[in-house]
Design an enzyme around this catalytic site. Structure first.
Site, PDB file in Angstrom:
ATOM      1  CG  HIS A 156     -14.402  -8.222 -13.249  1.00 43.93           C
ATOM      2  ND1 HIS A 156     -13.698  -8.151 -14.415  1.00 43.93           N
ATOM      3  CD2 HIS A 156     -14.993  -9.445 -13.242  1.00 43.93           C
ATOM      4  CE1 HIS A 156     -13.867  -9.265 -15.111  1.00 43.93           C
ATOM      5  NE2 HIS A 156     -14.644 -10.083 -14.411  1.00 43.93           N
ATOM      6  CB  SER A 277      -2.758  12.516   9.385  1.00 43.71           C
ATOM      7  OG  SER A 277      -2.608  13.835   8.908  1.00 43.71           O
ATOM      8  CE  LYS A 283      -5.652  10.333   6.484  1.00 40.82           C
ATOM      9  NZ  LYS A 283      -6.011   9.803   5.200  1.00 40.82           N
ATOM     10  CD  GLU A 290      -1.048   3.538   3.079  1.00 40.61           C
ATOM     11  OE1 GLU A 290      -0.927   4.462   2.264  1.00 40.61           O
ATOM     12  OE2 GLU A 290      -1.302   3.739   4.279  1.00 40.61           O
TER      13      GLU A 290
END
Ligand code: ARG
Length: 471
Positions: A156, A277, A283, A290
């Site tokens: 979970h 970024s 970043k 992704e």
């Protein structure tokens, strides 16, 4: 220029219809396979006495010339010739004259295109088994470097029980092994020859389908001519297998995205596999993970697209079936991209062992072990569960972890606790206590790694053997 099938027509094809029905824009990818199939077909026509040896030689020479033109990028594919089959046949006739028109004796584009697809997909399936092997190798490499790395295991997405990082990685090795096995098993259904089925019913010429099958390295011809030209199961099966692989990759991607966040900070992906970024200088984004996760969507889409195209289609060939190609090519490319990047992304990933360990020290993932401890002292498991639940609640209310408690504090909940409870609570003890086959104890994980390496050797041997066969 007139159409190869133009005889019964009195009017030119509407320009928009020509564009709408053509497939050459994408099926030119099948050029190699189309020529491979034609060479085997014409050889058979000669062997069976359907064409004189002379003609066969001219056609073979011509086909090889066309092949050369295509390989050198000199071939001009035209929409007017609709698809790869007719583009090649037209080029052949341009090259060697009307004798080229004899190539299509005893065959149809329906059995021809199906043959091309079988030839194409069997190569790709073998390549994917190889790529899965490389990925498993990378995972096993990381696992070997992390048989002493402990991190919280989750259910979970809540901390559950501590596990070895190697154990977590080996779970993926098992998943990708199943994927490789599914692909290897599918090979026998892909490796069947449709050619000789003609348009749907067979052919009046005394052809030898077994000879063609043998020349092309197929296990044999399709049993039923209607099935041979109507079947796209083998493509759907591939798209389904590809979907499963992408699903597995996407689960791992999700974990890498989480683990590389500042909140987890369990791993750091190599600079070479991340991007920055345009506005936020600090970043470093896990774009590859992704994007693999995101591209899983189109692979599922291609599977559902083709399932839907085939739904309710009457036998035998229907033009709808031309829609089998783009999704398949797209899936092949998407899967190639994902698998090629994944292996090096895994092997260059830096594992933050200290941070993982620190996480384990600050949680209740050893709670099951004290319940088991009380069970070993004779308490029924349900009662032990209740006692430890209360103990954990006490810890939460007092801002402590189980290892911070004094023996007297444990005694508030059960008199069965003794001084050895503190050993039982140590993460190493907790991990190594799960000493069952398939469990996370270091010895078990080492055993699993050894077995996985043996299995991988067999998979790689299959790849070596079938790589040559599938070409
Ligand atoms: N381009 C067609 C396809 O991909 C080849 C088969 C055409 N057959 C036909 N009867 N129109 O499906």
């Amino acid at each position: 220029m007139s159409k190869l099938w133009g005889g019964r027509f009195t009017k030119k094809t509407d320009q928009l219809v020509e564009e709408y029905t053509a497939s050459i824009m994408f099926d030119k990818e099948l050029a190699e396979e189309d020529i491979q199939g034609s060479l085997a077909h014409v050889t058979m026509l000669g062997k069976c006495g359907i064409l004189p040896a002379d003609d066969v030689e001219k056609i073979k020479d011509g086909l090889l010339k066309v092949q050369g033109m295509i390989r050198r990028g000199e071939m001009e594919f035209t929409i007017g010739d609709e698809d790869i089959h007719m583009n090649i046949e037209k080029a052949l006739i341009d090259e060697i004259g009307p004798v080229g028109g004899k190539l299509h004796t005893g065959r149809s584009r329906n059995d021809q295109v199906a043959t091309d697809m079988h030839l194409y997909l069997r190569k790709r399936v073998v390549e994917f088994v190889g790529l899965l092997g490389k990925l498993q190798e990378a995972l096993i490499g990381q696992a070997k470097a992390n048989v002493d790395t402990i991190l919280p295991g989750y259910t979970h997405l809540q901390r559950a029980q501590p596990i070895l990082f190697a154990h977590h990685l080996m779970a993926y090795v098992s998943m990708f092994q199943r994927d490789a096995e599914r692909l290897m098993d599918s090979y026998k259904r892909i490796n069947m020859l449709p050619l000789g089925a003609g348009a749907l019913a067979g052919t009046t010429f005394p052809i030898d389908r077994h000879f063609v099958a043998q020349q092309l390295g197929f296990d044999g011809p399709y049993e039923n001519s209607l099935d041979a030209v109507s079947d796209r199961d083998f493509i759907i099966e591939f798209l389904s297998n590809a979907s499963m692989i992408m699903m597995h990759l996407s689960r791992f991607c999700e974990e890498m995205v989480l683990w590389s966040s500042t909140e987890f900070h369990f791993v750091e992906l190599d600079d070479a596999f991340c991007t920055g970024s345009s506005i936020m200088p600090q970043k470093k984004n896990p774009d590859v993970a992704e994007l693999v996760r995101g591209k899983t969507g189109r692979v599922y889409g291609n599977l559902f697209g083709l399932l839907t195209v085939l739904k309710s289609l009457p036998l035998a060939y229907n033009k709808d079936m031309q829609e089998d190609k783009e999704g398949m090519f797209d899936t092949v490319r998407t899967l190639q991209g994902a698998l090629q990047l994944f292996a090096p992304m895994v092997s260059t990933m830096k594992v933050n062992k200290d941070r993982m360990r620190q996480a384990v020290n600050q949680d209740f993932s050893n709670a099951t072990d004290i319940a088991d401890y009380l069970v070993n002292k004779g308490l029924p498991f349900r009662q032990a569960h209740e006692v430890i639940g209360k103990t954990v609640l006490y810890c939460i209310q007092n801002n402590k972890f189980l290892l911070d408690l004094a023996l007297e504090e444990f005694h508030q909940f059960s008199k069965l606790f003794e001084a050895d409870i503190f050993d039982v609570l140590q993460p190493e003890r907790v991990v190594n206590a799960r000493n069952v086959y398939g469990g996370t104890a270091a010895g078990q994980v080492e055993g699993a790694i050894g077995r996985a390496e043996k299995t991988l050797e067999q998979t790689n041997a299959w790849f070596e053997q079938y790589y040559a066969k599938s070409r």
